[in-house]
Design a protein around this motif. Structure first.
Motif, PDB file in Angstrom:
ATOM      1  N   TYR A 252       9.754  11.762 -32.441  1.00  0.00           N
ATOM      2  CA  TYR A 252       9.912  11.370 -33.794  1.00  0.00           C
ATOM      3  C   TYR A 252       9.280  10.189 -34.012  1.00  0.00           C
ATOM      4  O   TYR A 252       9.485   9.089 -33.157  1.00  0.00           O
ATOM      5  N   MET A 253       8.533  10.090 -35.100  1.00  0.00           N
ATOM      6  CA  MET A 253       7.743   9.077 -35.490  1.00  0.00           C
ATOM      7  C   MET A 253       8.797   8.110 -36.618  1.00  0.00           C
ATOM      8  O   MET A 253       8.658   8.062 -37.976  1.00  0.00           O
ATOM      9  N   LYS A 254       9.702   7.102 -36.215  1.00  0.00           N
ATOM     10  CA  LYS A 254      10.698   6.732 -36.755  1.00  0.00           C
ATOM     11  C   LYS A 254      10.154   5.459 -37.937  1.00  0.00           C
ATOM     12  O   LYS A 254      10.542   5.653 -38.978  1.00  0.00           O
ATOM     13  N   SER A 255       9.303   4.648 -37.501  1.00  0.00           N
ATOM     14  CA  SER A 255       8.852   3.611 -38.268  1.00  0.00           C
ATOM     15  C   SER A 255       8.059   4.056 -39.515  1.00  0.00           C
ATOM     16  O   SER A 255       8.052   3.722 -40.537  1.00  0.00           O
ATOM     17  N   THR A 256       6.999   5.158 -39.220  1.00  0.00           N
ATOM     18  CA  THR A 256       6.202   5.587 -40.200  1.00  0.00           C
ATOM     19  C   THR A 256       7.392   6.190 -41.241  1.00  0.00           C
ATOM     20  O   THR A 256       7.071   6.154 -42.719  1.00  0.00           O
ATOM     21  N   THR A 257       8.262   7.069 -40.727  1.00  0.00           N
ATOM     22  CA  THR A 257       9.221   7.867 -41.663  1.00  0.00           C
ATOM     23  C   THR A 257      10.056   6.853 -42.339  1.00  0.00           C
ATOM     24  O   THR A 257      10.047   7.068 -43.591  1.00  0.00           O
ATOM     25  N   ASP A 258      10.398   5.795 -41.863  1.00  0.00           N
ATOM     26  CA  ASP A 258      11.266   4.894 -42.587  1.00  0.00           C
ATOM     27  C   ASP A 258      10.439   4.111 -43.581  1.00  0.00           C
ATOM     28  O   ASP A 258      10.874   4.012 -44.706  1.00  0.00           O
ATOM     29  N   ILE A 259       9.330   3.705 -43.380  1.00  0.00           N
ATOM     30  CA  ILE A 259       8.253   3.053 -44.522  1.00  0.00           C
ATOM     31  C   ILE A 259       8.089   3.909 -45.665  1.00  0.00           C
ATOM     32  O   ILE A 259       8.210   3.616 -46.801  1.00  0.00           O
ATOM     33  N   VAL A 260       7.543   5.191 -45.247  1.00  0.00           N
ATOM     34  CA  VAL A 260       7.098   5.999 -46.201  1.00  0.00           C
ATOM     35  C   VAL A 260       8.521   6.466 -47.124  1.00  0.00           C
ATOM     36  O   VAL A 260       8.546   6.349 -48.415  1.00  0.00           O
ATOM     37  N   LYS A 261       9.695   6.667 -46.642  1.00  0.00           N
ATOM     38  CA  LYS A 261      10.815   6.914 -47.298  1.00  0.00           C
ATOM     39  C   LYS A 261      11.307   5.622 -48.233  1.00  0.00           C
ATOM     40  O   LYS A 261      11.459   5.804 -49.244  1.00  0.00           O
ATOM     41  N   HIS A 262      10.962   4.497 -47.623  1.00  0.00           N
ATOM     42  CA  HIS A 262      11.436   3.315 -48.533  1.00  0.00           C
ATOM     43  C   HIS A 262      10.229   3.195 -49.617  1.00  0.00           C
ATOM     44  O   HIS A 262      11.200   2.985 -50.804  1.00  0.00           O
TER      45      HIS A 262
ATOM     46  N   GLY B 106       3.143   3.492 -39.172  1.00  0.00           N
ATOM     47  CA  GLY B 106       4.140   2.691 -38.608  1.00  0.00           C
ATOM     48  C   GLY B 106       4.144   2.301 -37.314  1.00  0.00           C
ATOM     49  O   GLY B 106       4.792   1.256 -37.020  1.00  0.00           O
ATOM     50  N   GLU B 107       4.012   3.206 -36.513  1.00  0.00           N
ATOM     51  CA  GLU B 107       3.741   2.909 -35.010  1.00  0.00           C
ATOM     52  C   GLU B 107       2.685   2.512 -34.339  1.00  0.00           C
ATOM     53  O   GLU B 107       2.757   1.890 -33.261  1.00  0.00           O
ATOM     54  N   TYR B 108       1.766   2.354 -35.216  1.00  0.00           N
ATOM     55  CA  TYR B 108       0.548   1.556 -34.536  1.00  0.00           C
ATOM     56  C   TYR B 108      -0.002   0.342 -35.358  1.00  0.00           C
ATOM     57  O   TYR B 108       0.009   0.488 -36.702  1.00  0.00           O
ATOM     58  N   GLY B 109      -0.152  -0.636 -34.683  1.00  0.00           N
ATOM     59  CA  GLY B 109      -0.434  -2.001 -35.342  1.00  0.00           C
ATOM     60  C   GLY B 109      -1.763  -2.126 -36.025  1.00  0.00           C
ATOM     61  O   GLY B 109      -2.591  -1.227 -35.637  1.00  0.00           O
ATOM     62  N   LYS B 110      -1.956  -3.267 -36.657  1.00  0.00           N
ATOM     63  CA  LYS B 110      -3.312  -3.317 -37.267  1.00  0.00           C
ATOM     64  C   LYS B 110      -4.549  -3.674 -36.411  1.00  0.00           C
ATOM     65  O   LYS B 110      -5.624  -3.043 -36.547  1.00  0.00           O
ATOM     66  N   ASP B 111      -4.192  -4.080 -35.171  1.00  0.00           N
ATOM     67  CA  ASP B 111      -5.188  -4.060 -34.199  1.00  0.00           C
ATOM     68  C   ASP B 111      -5.809  -3.016 -33.703  1.00  0.00           C
ATOM     69  O   ASP B 111      -7.002  -2.796 -33.444  1.00  0.00           O
ATOM     70  N   PHE B 112      -4.944  -1.898 -33.514  1.00  0.00           N
ATOM     71  CA  PHE B 112      -5.238  -0.644 -33.295  1.00  0.00           C
ATOM     72  C   PHE B 112      -6.403   0.139 -34.132  1.00  0.00           C
ATOM     73  O   PHE B 112      -7.363   0.636 -33.813  1.00  0.00           O
ATOM     74  N   LEU B 113      -5.941  -0.022 -35.352  1.00  0.00           N
ATOM     75  CA  LEU B 113      -6.718   0.592 -36.618  1.00  0.00           C
ATOM     76  C   LEU B 113      -8.154  -0.189 -36.737  1.00  0.00           C
ATOM     77  O   LEU B 113      -9.224   0.041 -36.885  1.00  0.00           O
ATOM     78  N   PHE B 114      -8.058  -1.629 -36.924  1.00  0.00           N
ATOM     79  CA  PHE B 114      -8.850  -2.457 -37.127  1.00  0.00           C
ATOM     80  C   PHE B 114     -10.141  -2.450 -36.224  1.00  0.00           C
ATOM     81  O   PHE B 114     -11.421  -2.285 -36.563  1.00  0.00           O
ATOM     82  N   SER B 115      -9.808  -2.320 -34.926  1.00  0.00           N
ATOM     83  CA  SER B 115     -10.909  -2.270 -33.840  1.00  0.00           C
ATOM     84  C   SER B 115     -11.721  -1.296 -33.877  1.00  0.00           C
ATOM     85  O   SER B 115     -13.023  -1.483 -33.537  1.00  0.00           O
TER      86      SER B 115
ATOM     87  N   VAL C  92       7.385  13.478 -45.166  1.00  0.00           N
ATOM     88  CA  VAL C  92       8.675  12.773 -45.504  1.00  0.00           C
ATOM     89  C   VAL C  92       9.335  13.453 -46.837  1.00  0.00           C
ATOM     90  O   VAL C  92      10.354  13.615 -46.756  1.00  0.00           O
ATOM     91  N   LYS C  93       8.491  13.521 -47.755  1.00  0.00           N
ATOM     92  CA  LYS C  93       8.838  14.174 -49.218  1.00  0.00           C
ATOM     93  C   LYS C  93       9.493  15.623 -48.994  1.00  0.00           C
ATOM     94  O   LYS C  93      10.605  15.827 -49.362  1.00  0.00           O
ATOM     95  N   ASP C  94       8.674  16.188 -48.049  1.00  0.00           N
ATOM     96  CA  ASP C  94       9.167  17.842 -47.855  1.00  0.00           C
ATOM     97  C   ASP C  94      10.390  17.973 -47.033  1.00  0.00           C
ATOM     98  O   ASP C  94      11.104  18.672 -47.151  1.00  0.00           O
ATOM     99  N   ASN C  95      10.147  17.264 -45.648  1.00  0.00           N
ATOM    100  CA  ASN C  95      11.194  17.402 -44.470  1.00  0.00           C
ATOM    101  C   ASN C  95      12.063  16.695 -44.313  1.00  0.00           C
ATOM    102  O   ASN C  95      12.925  16.599 -43.372  1.00  0.00           O
ATOM    103  N   GLY C  96      11.778  14.960 -44.701  1.00  0.00           N
ATOM    104  CA  GLY C  96      12.509  14.114 -44.461  1.00  0.00           C
ATOM    105  C   GLY C  96      12.220  13.085 -43.345  1.00  0.00           C
ATOM    106  O   GLY C  96      12.589  12.081 -42.975  1.00  0.00           O
ATOM    107  N   LYS C  97      11.330  13.844 -42.355  1.00  0.00           N
ATOM    108  CA  LYS C  97      10.964  13.033 -41.141  1.00  0.00           C
ATOM    109  C   LYS C  97       9.660  13.341 -40.861  1.00  0.00           C
ATOM    110  O   LYS C  97       9.152  14.387 -41.303  1.00  0.00           O
ATOM    111  N   ILE C  98       8.906  12.475 -39.786  1.00  0.00           N
ATOM    112  CA  ILE C  98       7.807  12.778 -39.436  1.00  0.00           C
ATOM    113  C   ILE C  98       7.714  12.967 -37.868  1.00  0.00           C
ATOM    114  O   ILE C  98       8.494  12.095 -37.233  1.00  0.00           O
ATOM    115  N   TYR C  99       7.158  14.162 -37.333  1.00  0.00           N
ATOM    116  CA  TYR C  99       7.208  14.303 -35.956  1.00  0.00           C
ATOM    117  C   TYR C  99       5.906  14.693 -35.502  1.00  0.00           C
ATOM    118  O   TYR C  99       5.151  15.245 -36.259  1.00  0.00           O
ATOM    119  N   GLU C 100       5.669  13.920 -34.200  1.00  0.00           N
ATOM    120  CA  GLU C 100       4.215  14.785 -33.440  1.00  0.00           C
ATOM    121  C   GLU C 100       4.826  15.730 -32.630  1.00  0.00           C
ATOM    122  O   GLU C 100       5.747  15.819 -31.671  1.00  0.00           O
TER     123      GLU C 100
END
Length: 382
Positions: free
Chosen positions: A364-374, A260-269, A310-318
């Motif tokens: 806190y990786m908020k975007s990834t957390t929110d997407i997975v939770k959703h 959720g924090e890293y765009g498609k360009d980061f991964l695709f490249s 997210v399932k076990d702890n509710g949030k993702i942290y680095e």
């Protein structure tokens, strides 16, 4: 502010416009730890010939301009790219997996400037422990361009280079003009002052460099290292970089862990890099299968780990481990992180045997957390 405007060659109204458009932003926190600096600002974008990350500081020595580090373009093929880009001898230098730091001296103390142009309190504390100021007394207009590496990094932690944060010089440049010293001159200075230096694997003619780079990349990839930077020995031409498959997959693992924090360009490249490398290295089917498995595991395992979090702890942290030698610097770093807009929390400091303090930093990786939770709540992927 007139001094700052003059330093980058703009009028006072133009300077106000740069602030309004967030092109020019404050680069440090006023504090006795930064006692040689009155004001400091950084360019968030390239402007008027100055690179992104350029720092303009009003110091006890006057107004100083510290040019941003030039972006290095990437080669996707070694041949004929190297031969086309260079003429003559090139140095094949290790591209270390850390974060770029420009080390300068303002007034009586050393300061560490990150690639983005921030004066980082955590890195500055470590720089003052790692370097004395003898080099800067002899060369007051130069800066040390270093890779900050190690497990105790607040930005790019890696255990390959040891558990503490350490610094390896890869360039020595003029602060104001950004002119880099030739490779041999850099080596001489590093030897004279006892600086650690990014490894130079070889110096070869550019016409055969692609063969040497391939051998180096295959060797250091097995060691988990990032790649190489190919440099004109006189530093008159811009360098180019090339990464190992293992580094690409490490990036993919990190990117899909926090997708959720890293765009498609980061991964695709990074996937594109793998394809070109596999083709150029003329991999047989078994070797290509190994590469495909490495890529697939990097993607799938890291994503599943995030879903479980997210399932076990509710949030993702680095989670990162940091070391402070002064608790006041710890408080300053917390404010630095807050001003950068990074959602984070910190553990209480625990004193180590050497008197330093260990702190765990949770980003806190908020975007990834929110997407997975959703998605786990039964919602559809748009």
């Amino acid at each position: 502010m007139k001094d700052i405007a003059n330093a980058i060659g703009v009028s006072a109204p133009a300077l106000k416009e740069l602030f309004r458009r967030d092109i020019l932003r404050r680069a440090f926190i006023k504090h006795p730890f930064f006692s040689d600096i009155f004001e400091a600002y950084k360019l968030d974008r390239r402007f008027g010939g100055f690179e992104e990350g350029t720092l303009i500081a009003k110091t006890t020595d006057g107004v100083k301009v510290v040019r941003g580090f030039p972006k290095i373009k990437r080669a996707l093929t070694l041949y004929p790219t190297i031969k086309k880009h260079f003429d003559g001898e090139v140095a094949i230098e290790e591209k270390m997996n850390g974060y770029n730091v420009r080390v300068v001296k303002f007034g009586e103390k050393l300061y560490a400037i990150t690639r983005g142009g921030f004066i980082c309190p955590y890195t500055t504390e470590k720089v003052r422990l790692a370097f004395d100021d003898s080099f800067f007394k002899d060369y007051p207009n130069l800066m040390l361009c270093c890779e900050a590496v190690g497990e105790e990094s607040p930005y790019v932690p890696s255990s390959i280079y040891g558990d503490r944060l350490d610094f390896y010089v890869f360039d020595i440049r003029d602060m104001k003009t950004n002119t880099a010293l030739p490779i041999k001159e850099k080596e001489r200075i590093c030897e004279n002052y006892g600086f650690k230096m990014a490894t130079i694997f070889d110096i070869v003619d550019c016409r055969i460099a692609h063969e040497v780079v391939r051998d180096v990349v295959e060797k250091i990839g097995k060691e988990g290292r990032e790649g190489v930077v190919i440099k004109d020995v006189e530093m008159k031409e811009p360098p180019i970089k090339y990464t190992t498959s293992q580094a690409n997959c490490s990036d993919l693992s990190y990117g899909f862990r926090y997708f959720g924090e890293y765009g498609k360009d980061f991964l695709f490249s990074r996937l594109i890099r793998e394809g070109f490398q596999s083709w150029e290295f003329r991999e047989i089917e078994d070797v290509m299968n190994e590469r495909a498995l490495r890529i697939g595991k990097a993607i799938l395992f890291s994503m599943v780990e995030s879903i479980r979090d997210v399932k076990d702890n509710g949030k993702i942290y680095e989670k990162m481990r940091l070391r402070f030698y002064d608790l006041e610097v710890f408080e300053l770093f917390k404010e630095h992180v807050r001003r950068m807009g990074v959602p984070a929390k910190f553990s209480d400091p625990i004193q180590d045997d050497d008197g330093s303090y260990i702190v765990h930093y949770y980003k806190y990786m908020k975007s990834t957390t929110d997407i997975v939770k959703h998605i786990l709540e039964g919602n559809l992927w748009s």
